[in-house]
Enzyme design. Structure first.
Site, mmCIF file in Angstrom:
data_model
loop_
_atom_site.group_PDB
_atom_site.id
_atom_site.type_symbol
_atom_site.label_atom_id
_atom_site.label_comp_id
_atom_site.label_asym_id
_atom_site.label_seq_id
_atom_site.Cartn_x
_atom_site.Cartn_y
_atom_site.Cartn_z
ATOM 1 N N SER A 146 7.638 15.679 -0.627
ATOM 2 C CA SER A 146 6.515 15.191 -0.903
ATOM 3 C C SER A 146 6.546 13.665 -0.323
ATOM 4 O O SER A 146 7.338 12.949 -0.746
ATOM 5 C CB SER A 146 5.751 15.157 -2.207
ATOM 6 O OG SER A 146 4.642 14.588 -2.375
ATOM 7 N N GLY A 184 1.621 13.345 -2.309
ATOM 8 C CA GLY A 184 1.224 13.264 -3.732
ATOM 9 C C GLY A 184 -0.320 13.245 -4.206
ATOM 10 O O GLY A 184 -0.943 12.359 -3.372
ATOM 11 N N ASN A 193 4.791 15.560 -10.320
ATOM 12 C CA ASN A 193 5.653 14.228 -10.302
ATOM 13 C C ASN A 193 5.267 13.370 -11.318
ATOM 14 O O ASN A 193 4.459 12.597 -11.591
ATOM 15 C CB ASN A 193 5.206 13.596 -8.849
ATOM 16 C CG ASN A 193 5.605 12.251 -8.709
ATOM 17 O OD1 ASN A 193 6.782 11.800 -9.271
ATOM 18 N ND2 ASN A 193 4.912 11.460 -7.914
ATOM 19 N N CYS A 210 5.365 8.572 -12.176
ATOM 20 C CA CYS A 210 4.541 7.578 -12.178
ATOM 21 C C CYS A 210 4.313 6.822 -13.630
ATOM 22 O O CYS A 210 4.422 7.405 -14.557
ATOM 23 C CB CYS A 210 3.277 8.260 -11.669
ATOM 24 S SG CYS A 210 3.241 9.369 -10.754
ATOM 25 N N ILE A 265 16.239 14.861 -6.851
ATOM 26 C CA ILE A 265 15.609 13.668 -7.567
ATOM 27 C C ILE A 265 14.312 12.998 -6.625
ATOM 28 O O ILE A 265 14.512 12.721 -5.381
ATOM 29 C CB ILE A 265 16.787 12.177 -7.417
ATOM 30 C CG1 ILE A 265 17.422 12.019 -6.335
ATOM 31 C CG2 ILE A 265 17.932 12.786 -8.541
ATOM 32 C CD1 ILE A 265 18.540 10.854 -6.273
ATOM 33 N N ASN A 266 13.615 12.256 -7.392
ATOM 34 C CA ASN A 266 12.715 11.260 -6.792
ATOM 35 C C ASN A 266 13.617 10.057 -6.411
ATOM 36 O O ASN A 266 14.782 10.026 -6.589
ATOM 37 C CB ASN A 266 11.436 10.812 -7.989
ATOM 38 C CG ASN A 266 10.197 10.897 -7.103
ATOM 39 O OD1 ASN A 266 10.066 9.801 -6.076
ATOM 40 N ND2 ASN A 266 9.137 11.427 -7.635
ATOM 41 N N GLY A 294 17.045 8.352 0.969
ATOM 42 C CA GLY A 294 17.737 8.645 2.271
ATOM 43 C C GLY A 294 19.386 8.727 1.982
ATOM 44 O O GLY A 294 19.563 8.925 0.666
ATOM 45 N N GLY A 348 18.509 12.278 0.060
ATOM 46 C CA GLY A 348 19.427 12.093 1.198
ATOM 47 C C GLY A 348 19.984 13.002 1.970
ATOM 48 O O GLY A 348 21.083 12.908 2.463
ATOM 49 N N GLY A 407 13.666 14.828 2.734
ATOM 50 C CA GLY A 407 12.617 13.994 2.858
ATOM 51 C C GLY A 407 12.773 12.741 3.811
ATOM 52 O O GLY A 407 12.265 13.305 5.098
HETATM 53 C C1 LIG Z 1 7.498 7.207 1.964
HETATM 54 C C2 LIG Z 1 7.521 8.090 0.882
HETATM 55 C C3 LIG Z 1 6.499 8.458 0.271
HETATM 56 C C4 LIG Z 1 6.759 9.569 -0.761
HETATM 57 N N1 LIG Z 1 6.065 9.920 -1.633
HETATM 58 C C5 LIG Z 1 6.168 10.891 -2.593
HETATM 59 C C6 LIG Z 1 5.187 11.293 -3.256
HETATM 60 O O1 LIG Z 1 3.838 11.148 -3.234
HETATM 61 N N2 LIG Z 1 5.411 12.198 -4.334
HETATM 62 C C7 LIG Z 1 6.761 12.389 -4.891
HETATM 63 O O2 LIG Z 1 6.765 13.098 -5.734
HETATM 64 N N3 LIG Z 1 7.577 11.770 -4.113
HETATM 65 C C8 LIG Z 1 7.587 10.984 -3.180
HETATM 66 N N4 LIG Z 1 8.487 10.428 -2.509
HETATM 67 C C9 LIG Z 1 9.925 10.911 -2.748
HETATM 68 C C10 LIG Z 1 10.515 11.866 -1.867
HETATM 69 O O3 LIG Z 1 9.680 13.035 -2.080
HETATM 70 C C11 LIG Z 1 11.969 12.141 -2.389
HETATM 71 O O4 LIG Z 1 11.998 12.581 -3.594
HETATM 72 C C12 LIG Z 1 12.778 11.178 -1.976
HETATM 73 O O5 LIG Z 1 12.374 10.516 -1.123
HETATM 74 C C13 LIG Z 1 14.355 11.307 -2.233
HETATM 75 O O6 LIG Z 1 14.445 12.243 -0.922
HETATM 76 P P1 LIG Z 1 15.158 11.911 0.555
HETATM 77 O O7 LIG Z 1 16.170 11.182 0.312
HETATM 78 O O8 LIG Z 1 15.363 13.086 1.153
HETATM 79 O O9 LIG Z 1 14.088 11.324 1.135
HETATM 80 C C14 LIG Z 1 8.339 9.718 -1.257
HETATM 81 C C15 LIG Z 1 9.244 9.300 -0.669
HETATM 82 C C16 LIG Z 1 9.051 8.469 0.686
HETATM 83 C C17 LIG Z 1 10.192 8.019 1.607
#
Ligand SMILES: Cc1cc2nc3c(=O)[nH]c(=O)nc-3n(C[C@H](O)[C@H](O)[C@H](O)COP(=O)(O)O)c2cc1C
Ligand SMILES: Cc1cc2nc3c(=O)[nH]c(=O)nc-3n(C[C@H](O)[C@H](O)[C@H](O)COP(=O)(O)OP(=O)(O)OC[C@H]3O[C@@H](n4cnc5c(N)ncnc54)[C@H](O)[C@@H]3O)c2cc1C
Ligand SMILES: Cc1cc2nc3c(=O)[nH]c(=O)nc-3n(C[C@H](O)[C@H](O)[C@H](O)COP(=O)(O)OP(=O)(O)OC[C@H]3O[C@@H](n4cnc5c(N)ncnc54)[C@H](O)[C@@H]3O)c2cc1C
Ligand SMILES: Cc1cc2nc3c(=O)[nH]c(=O)nc-3n(C[C@H](O)[C@H](O)[C@H](O)COP(=O)(O)O)c2cc1C
Ligand code: FES
Ligand code: FES
Lengths: 254, 304, 304, 254
Positions: free
Chosen positions: C22, C47, C128, C131, C192-193, C218, C245, C266
């Site tokens: 997301s 989200g 999620n 928040c 994880i978020n 990342g 990541g 992500g």
């Molecule tokens: C620009 C951006 C916006 C995000 N918006 C949301 C969101 O709206 N809701 C949510 O649950 N996580 C959100 N995330 C978190 C990602 O879904 C994910 O949990 C997090 O980036 C870790 O994964 P990654 O390392 O593969 O990016 C966001 C991440 C990024 C980078």
């Protein structure tokens, strides 16, 4: 810590090994056979330095040789360094072989794969002491055995390949020279199973045996305790207390 | 040349704000070939426990993106060995030699701290409360404010010099932890210790570390560390020492701006064994370029 | 060709274990030029909150070592706009379209989830809970097991399809959080978020993000994410979806080995907008090379 | 997304800018002036792509030009790419200037620093429509103003430098051509203060004005909402709804 200048990079026939010749702009520090350098790999996402054995030191030319296998991202990134670039090294590190402190007359130097690297310098040291070393070098296939003329400068060279494409077919521990001759010291570097087998040979023939370990390192200078080997004296730092250990000090099941 | 001196209180004065982090700098001597270690603001030596510890089995290290995991497990020869064998060698190093004290029970911490208290040339201890609390089932001292308070108070009773308490980042509220240890008598807090992480080798399908999980350090943790230093320094009265991923002078300045009075450099020492000295020079340059007379002007100077 | 199908239970079946995370994949349509998005196991859309949100002021992004911080702040047009304007456009995408639901009060979460429950082509929501909880003074729903349980139970009452709950890593005990939401009726958990972090520009002496702190994602967070997935999957009965990541198929395999039944990608989408498809192929290759018939054999197959 | 081949890299006299000419191995996608590419920077620790305007497209040679300033680690690392290397681009991105959709007769193209990049292609587009554009390019010093012959191919070129070393001394907004001539459209790219000043000029002369923004981006394709600008229509994505905005839509205090 010093920046050395890349004099040449030679890719070996197997495409996986390469030799770097580095030139010092000031006189190179004294190195003992079996010591290593921690090489910093710049402009990549490689964080830590990589430990690489000192393959050979050409004092007259003030050059250090490294023999490196493309094992992963660091050593692969390093393989595209250019002549004239600088490479940052922390060296010399580790204890090195005790070889030259003792009175060996028929030393056997056993190397497998890229583990041959420190043996060239060790062979040269023996030759300097007036002793002719015997190299026993093994690899999977002929293409992995390189620079044989360099070893021949210092001693006799016996070879094995797993596919029989060069030397005797099989592992180094199966080579006929092990039964046909008597050695009074064994110095080994290579994959752990090979070193264990060689250690077994040495033990059963009651010959002193030193092996060079390649535990994963972070600092390389004895500060972090990441690289330890479980020895009869407890956890010892491979980077500072090794990388060369007498097999009697190790807890290997042999 | 700006004034780099920092007074952390209770007798701990640093010639400059750059110290080296416990577990990454040995006893300092390992780095003497690479720099004049007495130029550092302080050297925080290896984690010391009451009894000898062999640490965890090999492998203890995994490289990760912009970071590393370690699972050294506090290998050290115990506090008595430190007092008898190591202290004599290092006590004349012309900088603050600070001992990082670890334990698995309140009694251990207290006994170790009491012994260090007797050493004239050790001006401070850094109490590492991120170790598992064996009495409370492995939960670390550093993740429950009540337990943290208990151990810090107990050590405070026996330790009369500068008591720095090092916090672990693996908590929901770092400010609750910081406030608890301040209340219990800490003279300063240092943060962050390592983040708990894990690495897997997909080829062998095994964890890379013998202990499966380990502590993450290096540049990758800097954003988390900066955030925590910022949060903590806003609520604390005692000085904050910041660390986590500092690789160069710019990183160090960021920690000072976020609210740290001093910094520690850890993983960076492995990549550049002279980095401590370079960071000291770099901070000085930054101050000069920005027309600042003292490094203390930087602490908490973030414009928000 | 191995069997890539994964059944997460309660009607959520994925053609393969690779979903997009997301906030990083818009509504999928943004990526349609780069890959066949219907090949994904699922797409977790932005989200969505009860009411329209403008999100945080610019700047919202900072690059950090092997990672990035974001402070988007849940910018979205609200659930009614989603239902009326966006849903019709995406409902025929031939993959699982999952809505990420956010809120600042239990009532918000419930109202939003109830509206999504009516949408035939949405087989699941991802709740999620990272928040801030406005009613409880900004503390997030995701850092207190009791509060998490409350919000998940309330949503469970109105939401009859697959309820995935997304956990934040900014907690002392991720297993306590996971157990709490499982008990409250979650059909799966994702983690994880982002980790809470901060970036500072030493030159300007200002925070890089308008909100000072933001969420770290990342490659830098992978060790923490893997550790938490491993910890949580050991104690939970419901499936775990792993993320944090993941940049390539090897990373994805690591999460599966650690115990995840599926993964989300992500930040990697920003660097390689076709990465989702590449990861699916890569997992398949890994299974073939290792003589495995089904991706389910990988889940939790770590040899410890 | 495509890999283009580096045909040449030319460092500009100031040592800070360089021009990359990239060749497509298959026909380049159609690009509009003001659109940009997201460039992947490999083999460094740079994680995200970097947005770079399309400077010019030479359809006959199937080449794309980029003009890049060494601003930080990504653009600096990229400056050592070699002829023959491949560069991965996601392009074309963004809306581009609306210029060519309208009936401008006397368009003014204002660029500051490396912000001149998209104007070359925009000037060429005007010239293709039979309109002669006026370029007004500003920089700190003469060395920062490059490729002037390229601009002159398509229109008249006026220059300012802050130190007076080339053209009129001062900022672009102080150039005499602004008062001596009447333009019917302004297209600007450069530092924000410059664009704001130009917007003010346009507003006071009642001329339509478009500016190209350079907000920090993560995805570049409209998915992440990191790059938003606060506009009269709320937060808009600079990468997808821009990077070119009519100043009437912005909330700039001018
Ligand atoms: C620009 C951006 C916006 C995000 N918006 C949301 C969101 O709206 N809701 C949510 O649950 N996580 C959100 N995330 C978190 C990602 O879904 C994910 O949990 C997090 O980036 C870790 O994964 P990654 O390392 O593969 O990016 C966001 C991440 C990024 C980078
Ligand atoms: C004292 C010492 C001397 C060495 N001498 C040489 C030499 O002369 N020539 C040479 O080519 N190599 C030598 N090595 C091994 C060399 O350090 C590793 O191959 C190198 O660090 C791998 O880095 P990488 O970034 O290319 O691979 P990575 O991407 O880090 O890893 C590639 C693979 O190698 C494994 N690996 C990483 N480091 C080690 C290690 N230290 N030991 C075993 N496996 C590892 C990883 O788990 C992974 O599977 C030596 C190692 C030591 C400790
Ligand atoms: C649509 C668009 C078109 C662009 N076109 C060009 C072009 O044609 N030629 C060119 O040279 N540059 C252009 N830029 C700017 C270019 O993207 C940045 O200079 C580049 O991303 C910096 O990356 P770096 O890794 O070199 O610097 P970093 O190390 O990331 O940063 C260096 C410095 O630049 C700042 N910075 C980073 N990204 C940006 C940004 N997007 N805007 C403003 N400041 C930033 C950082 O805060 C830091 O101070 C454009 C930007 C956008 C958004
Ligand atoms: C190999 C290693 C060993 C460590 N040992 C200790 C220790 O004994 N006691 C302690 O408090 N912290 C220890 N740490 C944590 C560091 O002191 C520091 O808190 C952490 O590494 C973050 O800083 P950095 O990113 O600069 O390395 C160790 C870290 C590493 C990498
Ligand atoms: S690698 Fe640090 S002690 Fe050996
Ligand atoms: S950079 Fe992602 S929406 Fe613009």
């Amino acid at each position: 810590m010093a920046d050395l200048v890349v004099e040449s990079l030679t890719t070996m026939p197997n495409g996986q090994y390469y030799r770097l010749i580095l030139r010092g702009e000031s006189p190179l520090l004294d190195c003992r056979p079996g010591q290593f350098a921690e090489v910093r790999i710049d402009q990549t996402d490689v964080l830590l330095r990589r430990p690489i054995s000192i393959h050979f030191v050409d004092k007259e030319r003030n050059e250090m040789w490294l023999l490196i296998q493309k094992a992963g991202k660091g050593t692969t990134a390093l393989s595209s360094i250019q002549r004239g670039n600088r490479l940052n090294l922390v060296y010399p590190l580790g204890n090195g072989f005790n070889a030259t402190d003792n009175d060996y007359r028929h030393p056997l130097l056993v190397g497998g794969g890229v583990g041959v690297a420190p043996l060239l310098m060790l062979g040269a040291a023996f030759r300097n002491l007036g002793v002719e070393p015997t190299f026993l070098l093994g690899a999977r296939k002929a293409l992995d055995l390189n620079e044989l003329d360099e070893y021949e400068k210092f001693g006799r060279v016996f070879l094995t390949t797993e596919d029989g494409s060069l030397g005797e077919k099989g592992f180094v521990t199966q080579h006929s020279v092990l039964s046909s001759e008597k050695f009074d010291g064994v110095f080994a570097c290579g994959p752990t199973p090979m070193m264990k087998a060689i250690a077994q040979y040495a033990a059963s023939h009651d010959i002193p045996c030193e092996v060079s370990l390649e535990n994963r390192m972070a600092c390389g200078i004895g500060a972090c305790l990441c690289c330890v080997e479980d020895t009869r004296n407890g956890h010892q730092r491979v980077c500072a207390d090794g990388p060369v250990f007498n097999i009697n000090d190790l807890k290997w099941q042999i | 040349m700006a004034d780099l001196k920092v007074d952390l209180g209770k007798g701990l004065t640093l010639s400059n704000p750059v110290m080296t982090a416990s577990g990454t700098f040995g006893y300092g001597t390992e780095y003497a070939d690479f720099m004049d270690i007495s130029r550092l603001g302080g050297i925080i030596v290896k984690g010391t426990t009451l009894h000898h510890r062999e640490g965890n089995p090999y492998p203890r290290m995994a490289e990760t993106p912009s970071g590393m995991l370690n699972a050294v497990g506090l290998q050290n020869k115990g506090v008595d060995y430190f007092v008898e064998k190591i202290y004599p060698d290092i006590k004349d190093t012309a900088t603050n030699m600070i001992v990082n004290v670890s334990g698995s029970s309140v009694e251990d911490y207290v006994a170790t701290a009491a012994k260090i208290n007797e050493l004239d040339s050790i001006p401070a201890i850094e109490l590492n409360i991120s170790c598992p609390n064996v009495k409370q089932g492995g939960m670390t001292f550093g993740t429950d404010p009540k337990v943290a308070k208990e151990v810090v108070s107990a050590v405070r009773n026996v330790y009369s010099k500068h008591l720095m308490v090092k916090l672990t980042p693996n908590v929901t509220s770092i400010t609750d932890m910081a406030l608890a240890v301040e209340e219990a008598g800490a003279d300063s807090v240092s943060l962050i210790n390592t983040l708990m992480g894990m690495a897997i080798d997909a080829r062998t399908r095994r964890p890379v570390l013998s202990t499966v999980t380990g502590g993450l350090s290096g540049p990758c943790v800097k954003p988390v560390a900066l955030r925590m230093v910022w949060q903590v320094s806003k609520v604390l009265s005692v000085p904050v020492v910041g660390l986590g991923g500092i690789m160069n002078a710019t990183d160090a300045v960021e920690f000072l701006l976020a609210g740290a009075s001093a910094v520690e450099v850890g993983t960076a020492n492995f990549i550049n064994p002279a980095v401590g000295e370079e960071i000291i020079c770099g901070i000085n340059e930054y101050l000069d370029q920005n027309g600042m007379n003292s490094v203390t002007e930087l602490t908490g100077a973030l414009i928000v």
